[in-house]
Design an enzyme around this catalytic site. Structure first.
Site, short mmCIF file in Angstrom:
data_model
loop_
_atom_site.label_atom_id
_atom_site.label_comp_id
_atom_site.label_asym_id
_atom_site.label_seq_id
_atom_site.Cartn_x
_atom_site.Cartn_y
_atom_site.Cartn_z
N HIS A 168 23.35 11.68 -10.52
CA HIS A 168 24.46 10.89 -10.79
C HIS A 168 24.63 10.34 -12.14
O HIS A 168 23.39 10.04 -12.47
CB HIS A 168 24.51 9.86 -9.82
CG HIS A 168 25.21 9.97 -8.17
ND1 HIS A 168 24.74 9.60 -7.04
CD2 HIS A 168 26.36 10.88 -7.98
CE1 HIS A 168 25.50 9.98 -6.09
NE2 HIS A 168 26.47 10.60 -6.61
N CYS A 264 23.43 1.68 -7.95
CA CYS A 264 23.85 2.48 -6.65
C CYS A 264 24.25 1.38 -5.59
O CYS A 264 25.10 1.83 -4.83
CB CYS A 264 22.90 3.37 -6.16
SG CYS A 264 22.36 4.49 -7.38
#
Ligand code: ARG
Length: 702
Positions: A168, A264
């Site tokens: 990511h 996150c």
């Protein structure tokens, strides 16, 4: 606390490592400790709460990764684009997040099905609100980026992730207040790094090392001058302090086991933006058509691989599978690239695979005029060995003198086009640039032809004797046919031909009319003549196979003698040279060209030390060849390969499989590779030719 800044978090009630969808999760299934996870999450929650407002979404049972709210979606102003998860393991989170966005007054946007995009995990706003950085490569598809730009009315800058540990964007990239950027450059491809460097000035870039990156230092939450992260090295803390940031470290090891950390675990739902920023996305898309044995010949794979490897992404619009063995398939593929530059790069490779634009998009080739002799325009199309056509004034014009690594020059009236090597382009020449209006014709390769190639191309290691024999039989047959119809065979040979005892066989081939031109270097001629005159090759007695005393001087004596005659031909004429390969060439009027190199002794008077002249001679001699036998010379074979268009059969014989592979990599069915001793090969070849009586056996009349 900054009231106006809000984050969304999700308590780890159901958190666990239940499956593996990233490298961090490997070996960690059910290895995180619940109590510790809860305690670490609580600590982070309180730190964030001290700095901003925190909203909570209700955790849903069965969706253990829902704690990672960064992946809920992407928020800007009152708009929320909900994620479309790549892995089915997380797709069940989508409705829960969607509901939260709706309940909290966001206008919800949903991407088309099958277009993965993982929210703020892969899309990070510049902290000044100037643009959106968007990642692709693992979880989010490049094709989602134009939607982000359109819906949020913001400029999107696409960055390609290449290290699966940093799957990511937020695992390796963290925009900070004041235009700073904390990031791990090795997680991005070359082009993305260039893009980053163009946008962020050096003094604002805080590039970190792998040791910090694997501690998820980039996975940080930034609120004004505070940076909250799992862990930072002393030196990183210092660098951040120098830039005016204070670092709060809070261990998140239990979440690292699932591949996430502080960033996150949060989603910022109030993002700054500036008024002037507007939609703009350099992502380009184009449709291509492919036809042929797309599956059998692996063209489809190659095409899709090169798109992805080149930094683009694709969508197969349709694929018509040819059902019979002989029928061809057709496909249309939409290619997207993060910029025009990357698109052109990918596109030119697709052209080489035979891809064409769909009829409605076909346009004329673009040309630019040469302004400096010997220098093509920057964006010139680089040619391949495959027959190529360019579209000029609505007509497809076949390119003459096809060879690889050249430029295409279009004649003034647009009726002709030819391949031209760089040094030959003239001021005023119109050279084809870009990728429009160019098509190449890849000969249709079907299953049979490919199998044949595999059979004759002895992939790994030395070929078995029987297999060599079979290939030799086939080559002998073709040689005989070419000779009998007055065709042309060119041989390029290295001195190993002589060292391995192949001289007498090669001489035979020349004498019997199987060879129409010989290409090589100084050495093959030197050692051939050395053997003819002194019985040795590089000082080794060719009868007994042992070095003779003082033999290493032989070749210099030979060079000296030929120099006295002024040329090999003269030495033959005056009866000094009476046998061997070079002798047969002279006697049988077989033209040869010897290209010099830095290591040449002498050289022989015939050796061209002017390499431009040598290249020109080579290409002249290759013209019209039907077959080229490449005998144990990597240098000359590659040189020859570069000048030769597809359709000419090339047989490469070398004891070193790497050389054979390299030559066969041209990807054309016509290449055959034989890994064997070249002396042995030639002797088998001559034997086989002797066995062939006539290529067209006379039928018995009744
Ligand atoms: N296990 C989760 C996944 O692989 C971790 C997500 C981390 N989130 C993030 N924004 N990087 O999807």
């Amino acid at each position: 606390m900054t009231e106006s800044i809000r984050f969304l978090m999700c308590a780890p009630d159901h958190y666990d490592v239940d499956y593996v969808i990233n490298p961090w999760m490997e070996g960690n299934i059910h290895k995180s400790t619940r109590d510790r996870a809860v305690e670490q999450w609580q600590k982070l929650y309180h730190i964030i709460k001290d700095n901003a407002t925190v909203d909570l979404v209700t955790p849903a049972k069965g969706w253990p990764d829902m704690v990672f709210t960064a992946n809920a979606g992407l928020v800007l102003d009152n708009k929320a684009i909900v994620s479309r998860f790549f892995h089915k393991e997380r797709q069940g989170e989508e409705p829960h997040f969607k509901e939260w966005f709706e309940d909290n007054g966001f206008a919800v946007y949903e991407l088309p099905k099958d277009l993965p995009f993982e929210g703020a995990g892969d899309a990070l706003l510049d902290r000044e609100g100037r643009w959106l950085w968007a990642g692709y490569g693992f979880r989010s598809e490049l094709d989602s980026h134009p939607y982000l730009a359109k819906w949020l009315d913001i400029e999107v800058i696409s960055l390609r992730l290449i290290d699966d540990r940093f799957y990511h964007l937020d695992t390796c990239f963290c925009p900070l207040a004041g235009g700073y950027l904390l990031y791990y450059p090795d997680a991005f491809d070359f082009y993305s790094n260039k893009t980053i460097e163009m946008r962020v000035p050096p003094e604002k870039r805080i590039a970190i090392e792998e040791a910090d990156a694997v501690n998820f230092a980039c996975n940080a939450v930034n609120v004004n001058s505070t940076v909250i992260m799992n862990k930072a090295s002393e030196s990183l803390q210092k660098r951040l302090a120098d830039a005016g940031f204070s670092v709060i470290q809070t261990p998140l090891t239990e979440f690292l086991k699932a591949g996430g950390a502080s960033k996150c675990l949060t989603l910022r739902v109030t993002e700054p933006r500036i008024e002037e920023a507007h939609a703009n996305v350099p992502v380009e898309s184009r449709v291509i058509q492919l036809k042929g044995h797309l599956l059998d010949a692996g063209i489809m794979n190659q095409a899709l691989d090169l798109i992805v490897e080149g930094g683009g992404s694709f969508q197969v619009i349709d694929f018509n599978l040819g059902e019979q063995r002989q029928s061809t398939s057709a496909a249309r593929v939409r290619v997207s690239a993060p910029s025009h530059e990357v698109m052109e790069d990918i596109f030119s490779q697709l052209i080489d695979l035979g891809a064409i634009a769909p009829p409605e998009q076909v346009c004329d080739a673009i040309t630019e005029t040469v302004t400096l002799a010997g220098v093509a325009p920057d964006d010139f199309y680089v040619t391949t060995i495959y027959p190529t056509e360019v579209r000029v004034n609505n007509n497809w014009v076949a390119v003459q003198n096809q060879r690889m690594d050249g430029a295409i020059v279009v004649s003034g009236d647009g009726t002709e086009a030819r391949c031209c090597i760089l040094r030959d382009v003239q001021v005023g020449d119109r050279v084809v640039v870009g990728v429009d209006g160019i098509r190449t014709n890849r000969k249709v390769e079907n299953r049979e032809q490919l199998n044949k190639q595999e059979f004759s191309f002895m992939g790994a290691g030395v070929s078995s004797e029987r297999r060599v024999e079979l290939v030799v039989e086939q080559i002998a047959w073709e040689l005989r046919q070419i000779r009998d119809r007055g065709g042309k065979v060119v041989i390029t040979a290295g001195p190993v031909v002589i060292h391995t005892g192949g001289a007498k066989h090669l001489s035979r081939l020349i004498r019997d009319g199987y060879v129409q031109a010989l290409l090589g270097g100084n050495a093959i001629a030197v050692h051939d003549i050395e053997q003819a005159l002194m019985g040795t090759s590089l000082g080794v007695d060719m009868q007994r196979g042992v070095p003779v005393r003082g033999g290493h001087r032989h070749h210099l004596k030979v060079i000296n003698s030929i120099r006295r005659y002024g040329s090999i031909a003269e030495a033959v004429k005056q009866g000094f040279l009476t046998k061997g390969v070079m002798y047969e060439c002279v006697k049988n009027n077989v033209p040869f060209s010897l290209a010099g190199s830095i290591r040449d002794d002498g050289p022989l008077p015939d050796t061209r030390m002017d390499l431009i002249q040598a290249q020109t001679e080579y290409s002249k001699l290759i013209e019209g060849a039907e077959m080229i036998l490449m005998l144990s010379t990597m240098l000359h074979s590659i040189g020859v390969g570069n000048m030769t268009p597809a359709g000419v059969k090339m047989v490469c014989v070398d004891i070193n499989p790497a050389v054979v592979t390299k030559l066969s990599d041209r990807g054309s069915v016509e290449s055959v590779g034989v890994v064997t001793d070249v002396g042995l090969f030639l002797s088998l070849l001559v034997q086989q030719l002797d066995r062939l009586t006539s290529p067209y056996p006379v039928s018995q009349s009744v």
